[in-house]
Write a protein that holds these residues in place. Structure first.
Motif, mmCIF file in Angstrom:
data_model
loop_
_atom_site.group_PDB
_atom_site.id
_atom_site.type_symbol
_atom_site.label_atom_id
_atom_site.label_comp_id
_atom_site.label_asym_id
_atom_site.label_seq_id
_atom_site.Cartn_x
_atom_site.Cartn_y
_atom_site.Cartn_z
ATOM 1 N N GLN A 84 1.878 171.021 45.103
ATOM 2 C CA GLN A 84 2.329 172.168 44.331
ATOM 3 C C GLN A 84 1.196 172.758 43.486
ATOM 4 O OE1 GLN A 84 5.278 173.859 44.462
ATOM 5 N NE2 GLN A 84 5.535 172.535 46.245
ATOM 6 N N GLY B 23 7.530 160.651 38.421
ATOM 7 C CA GLY B 23 8.550 160.663 39.469
ATOM 8 C C GLY B 23 8.787 162.034 40.068
ATOM 9 N N TRP B 24 7.722 162.816 40.215
ATOM 10 C CA TRP B 24 7.810 164.151 40.815
ATOM 11 C C TRP B 24 8.377 164.040 42.223
ATOM 12 C CZ3 TRP B 24 6.626 168.689 38.329
ATOM 13 C CH2 TRP B 24 6.590 169.848 39.116
ATOM 14 N N THR B 25 9.112 165.043 42.660
ATOM 15 C CA THR B 25 9.635 165.060 44.029
ATOM 16 C C THR B 25 8.472 164.874 45.004
ATOM 17 O OG1 THR B 25 11.378 166.572 43.360
ATOM 18 C CG2 THR B 25 10.919 166.419 45.726
ATOM 19 N N ASP B 26 8.585 163.917 45.893
ATOM 20 C CA ASP B 26 7.529 163.534 46.841
ATOM 21 C C ASP B 26 6.338 162.885 46.145
ATOM 22 O OD1 ASP B 26 9.012 164.409 49.041
ATOM 23 O OD2 ASP B 26 8.190 166.430 48.892
ATOM 24 N N GLY C 298 1.918 163.042 38.996
ATOM 25 C CA GLY C 298 3.111 163.150 39.835
ATOM 26 C C GLY C 298 3.730 161.794 40.116
ATOM 27 N N GLN C 299 2.887 160.783 40.328
ATOM 28 C CA GLN C 299 3.382 159.422 40.546
ATOM 29 C C GLN C 299 4.083 158.897 39.289
ATOM 30 O OE1 GLN C 299 3.314 158.930 43.920
ATOM 31 N NE2 GLN C 299 2.519 156.875 43.624
ATOM 32 N N GLY D 274 3.382 165.238 46.155
ATOM 33 C CA GLY D 274 4.228 166.405 45.902
ATOM 34 C C GLY D 274 3.670 167.282 44.789
#
Length: 174
Positions: free
Chosen positions: A67, A56-59, A52-53, A63
């Motif tokens: 999910q 660039g996943w949301t949050d 996710g980092q 985030g």
């Protein structure tokens, strides 16, 4: 940080606080559990945060981890705390150490970022130490050795010891 340069979530414990009843519950998620990571693939749970980092996943990392946990387990995680080993060691020092009841002897090698408990005895030429059953006051990095030991290849036992450490920190902080 691992030898391949990736940051992997080592321990994931979900804490649920019920303010109505004044109770707290904890559940550990096995880091090597294969789950579906939304927008990616089936992968080990401990890769969700770093993926996710990196994409660039949301949050960010949280985030995507959030999910992933919601999709696979139906648990909606609202907040998170990320603590590295030195931060946990500092927290233990701030409360003056913790009292831990060892209900099953722990045998392990010295671990990076942890201190072998003073009460442990060296038992093998390879450098294994054994912490016998008993109640111990552990300080500094000693509780990290206890909580992270992998002598028993069962992830659930390691998670149980990690939750035991969190409860011991909470008792001392109160």
């Amino acid at each position: 940080l691992t030898n391949d340069g990736f940051i992997r979530t080592d321990t994931m414990i979900i804490v649920s606080i019920n303010r109505t009843t004044g109770t707290v519950s904890m559940i550990g998620l096995p880091r090597d559990l294969y789950v579906y990571i939304p927008g990616w693939t089936m992968q080990r749970l401990n890769l969700a945060y770093i993926h996710g980092q990196s994409v660039g996943w949301t949050d960010g990392g949280f985030g995507l981890l959030r999910q992933t946990i919601l999709y696979n387990f139906g648990i909606n995680v609202h907040y998170y705390a990320m603590v590295n080993l030195s931060g946990l060691r500092n927290l233990i020092d701030m409360v003056g150490g913790v009292d831990i009841a060892v209900d099953c002897a722990i045998q392990n090698l010295p671990l990076i970022g942890a201190d072998v408990p003073a009460a442990a005895q060296r038992v093998t030429e390879e450098g294994d130490y054994l912490l016998p059953v008993g109640v111990y006051h552990l300080t500094g990095g000693e509780p990290l050795w206890y909580a992270r030991a992998r002598d028993i290849p069962i992830e659930f036992d390691r998670q149980r010891r990690q939750m035991q450490l969190l409860r011991a920190i909470w008792r001392k902080a109160r």
